[in-house]
Motif scaffolding. Sequence first.
Motif, PDB file in Angstrom:
ATOM      1  N   GLU A 121       0.828  -1.210   0.000  1.00  0.00           N
ATOM      2  CA  GLU A 121       0.000   0.000   0.000  1.00  0.00           C
ATOM      3  C   GLU A 121       0.863   1.262   0.000  1.00  0.00           C
ATOM      4  OE1 GLU A 121      -3.091  -0.030  -0.456  1.00  0.00           O
ATOM      5  OE2 GLU A 121      -3.956  -1.892   0.334  1.00  0.00           O
ATOM      6  N   GLU A 122       1.990   1.232  -0.701  1.00  0.00           N
ATOM      7  CA  GLU A 122       2.909   2.371  -0.679  1.00  0.00           C
ATOM      8  C   GLU A 122       2.273   3.657  -1.218  1.00  0.00           C
ATOM      9  OE1 GLU A 122       6.295   2.018  -3.206  1.00  0.00           O
ATOM     10  OE2 GLU A 122       5.192   1.084  -4.853  1.00  0.00           O
ATOM     11  N   ARG A 123       1.304   3.540  -2.129  1.00  0.00           N
ATOM     12  CA  ARG A 123       0.717   4.725  -2.747  1.00  0.00           C
ATOM     13  C   ARG A 123      -0.297   5.433  -1.854  1.00  0.00           C
ATOM     14  NH1 ARG A 123      -1.463   3.284  -8.584  1.00  0.00           N
ATOM     15  NH2 ARG A 123      -2.209   1.429  -7.491  1.00  0.00           N
ATOM     16  N   SER A 124      -0.851   4.732  -0.882  1.00  0.00           N
ATOM     17  CA  SER A 124      -1.895   5.338  -0.054  1.00  0.00           C
ATOM     18  C   SER A 124      -1.523   5.491   1.415  1.00  0.00           C
ATOM     19  CB  SER A 124      -3.180   4.502  -0.147  1.00  0.00           C
ATOM     20  OG  SER A 124      -2.945   3.165   0.276  1.00  0.00           O
ATOM     21  N   ILE A 125      -0.586   4.709   1.921  1.00  0.00           N
ATOM     22  CA  ILE A 125      -0.341   4.649   3.364  1.00  0.00           C
ATOM     23  C   ILE A 125       0.109   5.997   3.937  1.00  0.00           C
ATOM     24  CG2 ILE A 125       2.053   3.853   3.127  1.00  0.00           C
ATOM     25  CD1 ILE A 125      -0.514   2.779   5.817  1.00  0.00           C
ATOM     26  N   GLY A 126       0.908   6.739   3.188  1.00  0.00           N
ATOM     27  CA  GLY A 126       1.379   8.028   3.686  1.00  0.00           C
ATOM     28  C   GLY A 126       0.246   9.000   3.941  1.00  0.00           C
ATOM     29  N   GLN A 127      -0.708   9.077   3.008  1.00  0.00           N
ATOM     30  CA  GLN A 127      -1.837   9.990   3.165  1.00  0.00           C
ATOM     31  C   GLN A 127      -2.765   9.534   4.281  1.00  0.00           C
ATOM     32  OE1 GLN A 127      -2.198  12.992   1.444  1.00  0.00           O
ATOM     33  NE2 GLN A 127      -3.669  13.231   3.131  1.00  0.00           N
ATOM     34  N   VAL A 128      -2.946   8.219   4.427  1.00  0.00           N
ATOM     35  CA  VAL A 128      -3.777   7.694   5.520  1.00  0.00           C
ATOM     36  C   VAL A 128      -3.203   8.131   6.869  1.00  0.00           C
ATOM     37  CG1 VAL A 128      -4.497   5.589   6.719  1.00  0.00           C
ATOM     38  CG2 VAL A 128      -4.684   5.731   4.231  1.00  0.00           C
ATOM     39  N   ILE A 129      -1.906   7.993   7.035  1.00  0.00           N
ATOM     40  CA  ILE A 129      -1.253   8.386   8.292  1.00  0.00           C
ATOM     41  C   ILE A 129      -1.351   9.894   8.498  1.00  0.00           C
ATOM     42  CG2 ILE A 129       0.979   8.506   9.483  1.00  0.00           C
ATOM     43  CD1 ILE A 129       1.658   5.832   8.019  1.00  0.00           C
ATOM     44  N   ALA A 130      -1.134  10.671   7.436  1.00  0.00           N
ATOM     45  CA  ALA A 130      -1.220  12.128   7.537  1.00  0.00           C
ATOM     46  C   ALA A 130      -2.617  12.570   7.969  1.00  0.00           C
ATOM     47  CB  ALA A 130      -0.853  12.769   6.198  1.00  0.00           C
ATOM     48  N   ASP A 131      -3.653  11.922   7.425  1.00  0.00           N
ATOM     49  CA  ASP A 131      -5.026  12.268   7.786  1.00  0.00           C
ATOM     50  C   ASP A 131      -5.308  11.959   9.259  1.00  0.00           C
ATOM     51  OD1 ASP A 131      -5.495  13.118   5.220  1.00  0.00           O
ATOM     52  OD2 ASP A 131      -6.612  11.332   4.607  1.00  0.00           O
ATOM     53  N   ILE A 132      -4.825  10.823   9.734  1.00  0.00           N
ATOM     54  CA  ILE A 132      -5.023  10.471  11.145  1.00  0.00           C
ATOM     55  C   ILE A 132      -4.359  11.506  12.041  1.00  0.00           C
ATOM     56  CG2 ILE A 132      -4.503   8.772  12.943  1.00  0.00           C
ATOM     57  CD1 ILE A 132      -4.638   6.624  10.724  1.00  0.00           C
ATOM     58  N   LYS A 133      -3.150  11.906  11.701  1.00  0.00           N
ATOM     59  CA  LYS A 133      -2.432  12.904  12.490  1.00  0.00           C
ATOM     60  C   LYS A 133      -3.146  14.256  12.470  1.00  0.00           C
ATOM     61  CE  LYS A 133       2.256  10.978  12.113  1.00  0.00           C
ATOM     62  NZ  LYS A 133       2.588  11.054  13.546  1.00  0.00           N
ATOM     63  N   GLN A 134      -3.808  14.556  11.359  1.00  0.00           N
ATOM     64  CA  GLN A 134      -4.531  15.826  11.268  1.00  0.00           C
ATOM     65  C   GLN A 134      -5.763  15.852  12.164  1.00  0.00           C
ATOM     66  OE1 GLN A 134      -5.875  16.850   7.310  1.00  0.00           O
ATOM     67  NE2 GLN A 134      -7.160  18.523   8.039  1.00  0.00           N
ATOM     68  N   ASP A 183      -8.152   0.694   7.622  1.00  0.00           N
ATOM     69  CA  ASP A 183      -7.558   0.150   6.405  1.00  0.00           C
ATOM     70  C   ASP A 183      -6.461   1.072   5.877  1.00  0.00           C
ATOM     71  OD1 ASP A 183      -9.197  -2.000   6.526  1.00  0.00           O
ATOM     72  OD2 ASP A 183     -10.458  -1.466   4.810  1.00  0.00           O
ATOM     73  N   ALA A 184      -5.505   0.479   5.164  1.00  0.00           N
ATOM     74  CA  ALA A 184      -4.384   1.233   4.616  1.00  0.00           C
ATOM     75  C   ALA A 184      -4.700   1.857   3.265  1.00  0.00           C
ATOM     76  CB  ALA A 184      -3.165   0.321   4.483  1.00  0.00           C
ATOM     77  N   ASP A 185      -5.853   1.522   2.683  1.00  0.00           N
ATOM     78  CA  ASP A 185      -6.162   1.993   1.325  1.00  0.00           C
ATOM     79  C   ASP A 185      -7.013   3.246   1.294  1.00  0.00           C
ATOM     80  OD1 ASP A 185      -8.648   1.079   2.092  1.00  0.00           O
ATOM     81  OD2 ASP A 185      -8.624  -0.682   0.798  1.00  0.00           O
ATOM     82  N   GLY A 186      -7.268   3.846   2.471  1.00  0.00           N
ATOM     83  CA  GLY A 186      -8.001   5.101   2.518  1.00  0.00           C
ATOM     84  C   GLY A 186      -9.504   4.977   2.556  1.00  0.00           C
ATOM     85  N   GLN A 187     -10.051   3.776   2.715  1.00  0.00           N
ATOM     86  CA  GLN A 187     -11.511   3.611   2.751  1.00  0.00           C
ATOM     87  C   GLN A 187     -12.133   4.197   4.013  1.00  0.00           C
ATOM     88  OE1 GLN A 187     -13.465  -0.007   0.992  1.00  0.00           O
ATOM     89  NE2 GLN A 187     -11.439  -0.892   1.298  1.00  0.00           N
ATOM     90  N   HIS A 188     -11.364   4.231   5.095  1.00  0.00           N
ATOM     91  CA  HIS A 188     -11.882   4.707   6.375  1.00  0.00           C
ATOM     92  C   HIS A 188     -11.413   6.146   6.616  1.00  0.00           C
ATOM     93  CE1 HIS A 188     -11.664   0.189   7.512  1.00  0.00           C
ATOM     94  NE2 HIS A 188     -12.753   0.461   6.823  1.00  0.00           N
ATOM     95  N   PRO A 189     -12.292   7.138   6.469  1.00  0.00           N
ATOM     96  CA  PRO A 189     -11.885   8.532   6.624  1.00  0.00           C
ATOM     97  C   PRO A 189     -11.472   8.835   8.068  1.00  0.00           C
ATOM     98  CG  PRO A 189     -14.004   8.353   5.494  1.00  0.00           C
ATOM     99  CD  PRO A 189     -13.699   7.008   6.070  1.00  0.00           C
ATOM    100  N   ALA A 190     -10.322   9.446   8.231  1.00  0.00           N
ATOM    101  CA  ALA A 190      -9.832   9.751   9.580  1.00  0.00           C
ATOM    102  C   ALA A 190     -10.755  10.722  10.311  1.00  0.00           C
ATOM    103  CB  ALA A 190      -8.423  10.324   9.496  1.00  0.00           C
TER     104      ALA A 190
END
Length: 234
Positions: free
Chosen positions: A12-25, A86-93
């Motif tokens: 999930e290299e293409r999505s994992i960074g944004q998922v983590i960034a959203d959680i931190k936000q 999920d790591a693919d961004g399905q679950h909005p932070a």
Amino acid sequence: MKVLVIIPAYNEERSIGQVIADIKQYTPEVDIVVVNDGSTDATEAAAKQAGAEVLTLPFNVGIGGGMQTGYLYAKQHEYDVAVQMDADGQHPAEELPKLLAAMNEADLVIGSRYVEESSYRSSKMRRIGMIFFSKLVSMLTKEKFTDTTSGFRAANRKVIDCYARYYPMDYPEVESIVYLKRNGCRVVEVGTEMRERQSGKSSITPIRSAYYMIKVTLAVMMCALRYREVRPNT
């Protein structure tokens, strides 16, 4: 509360960074651990660069083994709440605070796409499967559930302990609810929005869907017969 977000990830290299960034936000106070399930791409590097703790498994063990690894980590580090995303961004932070706010009502809180009106739309076959499993679990537990396949969940220490001891290996979401109910846990659903995956593609093909329904149905029925209520910390 001391909260850990567990993100199982496989390629999930293409999505994992944004998922983590959203959680931190949206929830900067939580800790994040990515269970890198034997990925062959740069998932590990992307997750570390985004600021998450990463547990890398030597080979792919599947969602069940990945999640149990996360729950073992949560138990060892004495977290009060463990959240699965999920790591693919399905679950909005931005929906994560809804799950955390409901933790005083239950041992496990499930983010449901169907407990109230939402914008989520699924294929006809996927929707049939969701309805079937929700009715099956509702019948076995004598409680109403609307979204038993949802992987967007928050668990307290009682559930963390249960899942650290046992977590279903293959397509685990449905069976894991029955397992908790047989162990005396309170499970509730809260309405949440969900998105289509932001990258990659689902591993569930039409053939796998048929296999999934048969396998999970048998596993759930066996779980309902096998597990009886146990005392905490046994």
